[in-house]
Design a protein around this motif. Structure first.
Motif, short mmCIF file in Angstrom:
data_model
loop_
_atom_site.label_atom_id
_atom_site.label_comp_id
_atom_site.label_asym_id
_atom_site.label_seq_id
_atom_site.Cartn_x
_atom_site.Cartn_y
_atom_site.Cartn_z
N ALA A 139 50.46 38.93 112.52
CA ALA A 139 49.15 38.13 112.60
C ALA A 139 48.47 37.78 111.02
CB ALA A 139 47.91 38.88 113.09
N TYR A 140 48.82 38.92 110.32
CA TYR A 140 48.54 38.95 108.81
C TYR A 140 49.54 38.05 108.13
CZ TYR A 140 47.50 40.20 104.06
OH TYR A 140 47.23 40.20 102.70
N ALA A 141 50.94 38.10 108.48
CA ALA A 141 51.58 37.43 107.85
C ALA A 141 51.51 35.72 107.92
CB ALA A 141 53.11 37.67 108.28
N ILE A 142 50.94 35.47 109.08
CA ILE A 142 50.78 34.21 109.68
C ILE A 142 49.55 33.52 108.70
CG2 ILE A 142 50.11 32.36 111.24
CD1 ILE A 142 51.75 34.05 113.31
N ALA A 143 48.45 34.39 108.47
CA ALA A 143 47.30 34.12 108.06
C ALA A 143 47.51 33.76 106.51
CB ALA A 143 46.46 35.08 108.04
N SER A 144 48.38 34.95 105.99
CA SER A 144 48.46 34.88 104.42
C SER A 144 49.37 33.62 104.24
CB SER A 144 49.26 36.09 104.01
OG SER A 144 50.49 36.52 104.59
N SER A 145 50.42 33.31 105.15
CA SER A 145 51.06 31.94 104.76
C SER A 145 50.45 30.77 104.31
CB SER A 145 52.34 31.85 106.04
OG SER A 145 51.49 31.45 107.20
N GLU A 147 48.54 30.46 102.13
CA GLU A 147 48.48 30.40 100.70
C GLU A 147 50.02 29.49 100.30
OE1 GLU A 147 49.45 33.68 96.97
OE2 GLU A 147 47.92 34.15 98.73
N CYS A 148 50.92 30.11 101.00
CA CYS A 148 52.26 29.46 100.57
C CYS A 148 52.41 27.84 101.07
CB CYS A 148 53.13 29.83 101.22
SG CYS A 148 53.33 31.89 101.05
N VAL A 149 51.98 27.58 102.26
CA VAL A 149 51.60 26.18 102.58
C VAL A 149 51.03 25.22 101.67
CG1 VAL A 149 51.18 24.80 104.68
CG2 VAL A 149 52.12 26.95 105.14
N PHE A 150 49.80 25.88 101.38
CA PHE A 150 48.94 24.87 100.69
C PHE A 150 49.51 24.96 99.25
CE2 PHE A 150 46.30 25.32 103.97
CZ PHE A 150 45.31 24.50 103.96
N ALA A 151 50.08 25.92 98.70
CA ALA A 151 50.68 25.80 97.45
C ALA A 151 51.88 24.67 97.24
CB ALA A 151 51.10 27.29 96.90
N PHE A 152 52.68 24.99 98.44
CA PHE A 152 53.73 23.79 98.47
C PHE A 152 53.08 22.41 98.31
CE2 PHE A 152 56.49 21.11 100.72
CZ PHE A 152 58.01 21.35 100.31
N PHE A 274 57.48 27.26 99.24
CA PHE A 274 58.37 27.32 100.54
C PHE A 274 59.15 28.75 100.92
CE2 PHE A 274 62.01 26.69 103.05
CZ PHE A 274 61.65 26.16 104.21
N ALA A 275 59.69 29.17 99.73
CA ALA A 275 60.16 30.60 99.72
C ALA A 275 59.32 31.69 99.98
CB ALA A 275 61.16 30.90 98.40
N ASP A 276 58.14 31.46 99.34
CA ASP A 276 57.14 32.63 99.66
C ASP A 276 56.71 32.33 101.23
OD1 ASP A 276 54.70 34.31 99.53
OD2 ASP A 276 53.87 33.04 97.99
N LEU A 277 56.58 31.45 101.38
CA LEU A 277 56.31 31.21 103.20
C LEU A 277 57.32 31.99 103.97
CD1 LEU A 277 54.86 30.23 105.77
CD2 LEU A 277 55.90 28.08 105.23
N PHE A 324 66.80 31.56 91.33
CA PHE A 324 66.23 32.60 91.22
C PHE A 324 64.71 32.68 91.58
CE2 PHE A 324 69.69 33.98 88.06
CZ PHE A 324 69.80 35.30 88.57
N VAL A 325 64.22 31.18 91.34
CA VAL A 325 62.83 31.01 91.83
C VAL A 325 62.89 31.06 93.21
CG1 VAL A 325 60.78 29.33 92.17
CG2 VAL A 325 62.20 29.54 89.80
N SER A 326 63.49 30.83 93.86
CA SER A 326 63.84 30.91 95.51
C SER A 326 63.56 32.43 95.70
CB SER A 326 64.80 30.31 96.02
OG SER A 326 64.80 28.61 95.63
N LEU A 327 64.52 33.31 95.13
CA LEU A 327 64.53 34.69 95.53
C LEU A 327 63.28 35.31 95.16
CD1 LEU A 327 68.24 35.46 94.27
CD2 LEU A 327 67.31 35.49 96.56
N TYR A 328 62.61 34.93 93.89
CA TYR A 328 61.27 35.42 93.45
C TYR A 328 60.53 35.26 94.55
CZ TYR A 328 56.99 35.03 91.39
OH TYR A 328 55.59 34.97 90.98
N GLY A 329 60.36 33.77 95.09
CA GLY A 329 59.41 33.63 96.04
C GLY A 329 59.33 34.14 97.33
N PHE A 330 60.65 34.19 97.76
CA PHE A 330 61.03 35.01 99.05
C PHE A 330 60.32 36.63 98.91
CE2 PHE A 330 63.73 37.66 101.80
CZ PHE A 330 63.55 37.15 102.87
#
Length: 432
Positions: A139-145, A147-152, A274-277, A324-330
């Motif tokens: 639930a927290y992962a979905i809520a915090s995501s 941030e990623c969707v909007f950042a994208f 996207f990687a963060d999400l 590297f940015v993708s790995l960092y985001g993930f």
């Protein structure tokens, strides 16, 4: 009398959806401050370190206001505090768009925006944690995501706004968007007191530390600072925060310094989001499966995140940097998915609101020092790579404190289990 747990669903998913938008309209906006960096710096003709103080002030107030947000949440409700946060954020962006002076920008885009984000973000996390127990990690992962969707979405959108309306006009439009935080707050229906999570069985105590006593706490618990586990976890937070907020601020200038056109850096931020999400959702799913303890998982991903940041600036090839940015985001997403909910493992859900407030308060030290320190290094080395080296070292160092915290908690749980067995089993001490 059998006690009742939170719904672990139902209206809780409305709360998760509302928190999803709160994360997007706070964290995602902060992540994209880097797009305004060059324009603000050239407009006022100041050094990199001076410009980065705008973001540092936002980050510092975002953290320093956490105890205040926690106290107001306990005294009033999450709904009220989030609405106030929305009004503060929108007011900050409106004032910043007037372009009065650089000190005014520190106040509007820094202090008002930072407090507004804090007053929205803290209660949103609190609501999700109180509505869920068994499904809390996902639930927290979905809520915090959010941030990623909007950042994208915000990365190219903000870039287009800057080109079309200048950075001042863009801030005005963003402030209007942040008024929707008030709508999100209105949807945060308080959980009925009868459904506050309380201890059901001793097995629950062993498996889930998120147990509340029937009596609801209404005061801020400063006494939590006596817990060595929380003190060490705060040290993790300080070092991690020093490293967390450097890359989003310097990725765009770093990419621009390599000769990339203005849309490639925005594309990098979108890939990062996207990687963060992906990292948040996958790590939340893994945490929900309980394959590893939260703190074990946090140690692994924080260490890997630091290593990736140390390697990121080595190559100046766009595609290698993108990897590297993708790995960092993930990995960043993995850390974010569990580092807040891990507080419950340390102080239980009863102390979560106060623990989160203290965690955010002291974490502000790292958030305030990190970006200016990186900016100072960039000014003196004339190389953006030094900012990423500092970030990586801070994150690798932070993981050491998590290891110690995990060991202390395991020792505490073993002592608790021995006590329970001694109470339940006659002659346990003689046989054990």
């Amino acid at each position: 009398m059998k006690s009742r747990r939170p719904p672990d669903g139902g209206y809780g998913w409305v709360v998760v959806t509302s928190a999803f938008f709160v994360m997007g309209l706070t964290g995602a906006v902060l992540k994209n401050f880097g797009l305004f960096f060059k324009d603000i710096q050239s407009h006022y003709g100041v050094l990199t370190s001076t410009t980065s103080l705008v973001t540092s002030t936002t980050i510092a107030l975002f953290h320093l206001g956490a105890p205040v947000a926690s106290v107001l949440t306990l005294q009033f409700s999450q709904r009220v505090v989030i609405i106030v946060g929305g009004l503060l954020s929108a007011s900050g962006m409106l004032l910043a768009s007037l372009d009065l002076s650089l000190p005014c920008l520190y106040f509007s885009m820094g202090i008002l925006q930072g407090m507004g984000m804090c007053f929205s973000w803290i209660p949103a996390n609190s609501m999700v944690s109180h509505y869920f127990v068994r499904l809390r990690p996902i639930a927290y992962a979905i809520a915090s995501s959010g941030e990623c969707v909007f950042a994208f979405l915000f990365s190219p959108f903000f870039q287009w706004l800057i080109e079309s309306y200048s950075w001042q006009g863009s801030l005005l439009i963003i402030g209007g968007l942040q008024l929707n935080l008030c709508v999100c707050g209105a949807l945060m229906r308080p959980l009925p007191a009868a459904q506050s999570p309380i201890q059901e069985t001793r097995d629950d105590l062993e498996v889930d530390a998120a147990v509340l006593p029937p009596k609801r706490k209404t005061i801020f618990q400063f006494s939590l600072m006596r817990k060595p586990e929380l003190l060490l976890y705060i040290l993790f937070a300080i070092f991690a925060a020093a490293g967390f907020f450097i890359p989003p601020l310097f990725l765009v200038p770093f990419a621009t310094s390599l000769g990339m056109n203005e849309y490639w850096p925005a594309f990098i931020l979108s890939v990062l989001a996207f990687a963060d999400l992906t990292g948040r959702l996958i790590c939340g799913w893994i945490a929900n499966m309980r394959l590893l303890r939260n703190l074990q998982l946090l140690t692994i991903v924080a260490t890997l995140l630091g290593v990736v940041l140390l390697l990121l600036p080595i190559s100046h090839n766009f595609w290698v940097i993108l990897v590297f940015v993708s790995l960092y985001g993930f990995l960043f997403g993995c850390v974010v998915a569990i580092h807040v909910t891990s507080i419950i493992d340390i102080v239980t859900l009863e102390g979560f609101d106060s623990g989160l407030g203290l965690f955010m308060l002291f974490r502000s030290t790292g958030g305030f020092i990190g970006p200016p320190a990186a900016g100072w290094l960039v000014d003196h080395t004339n190389d953006y790579s030094s900012a990423f080296y500092l970030s990586g070292l801070c994150l690798v160092s932070s993981a050491v404190f998590v290891v110690v915290v995990d060991r202390l908690i395991q020792r505490r749980n073993q002592q608790r289990l021995k006590f329970i067995r001694r109470e339940e089993t006659p002659g346990y001490e003689a046989t054990g």
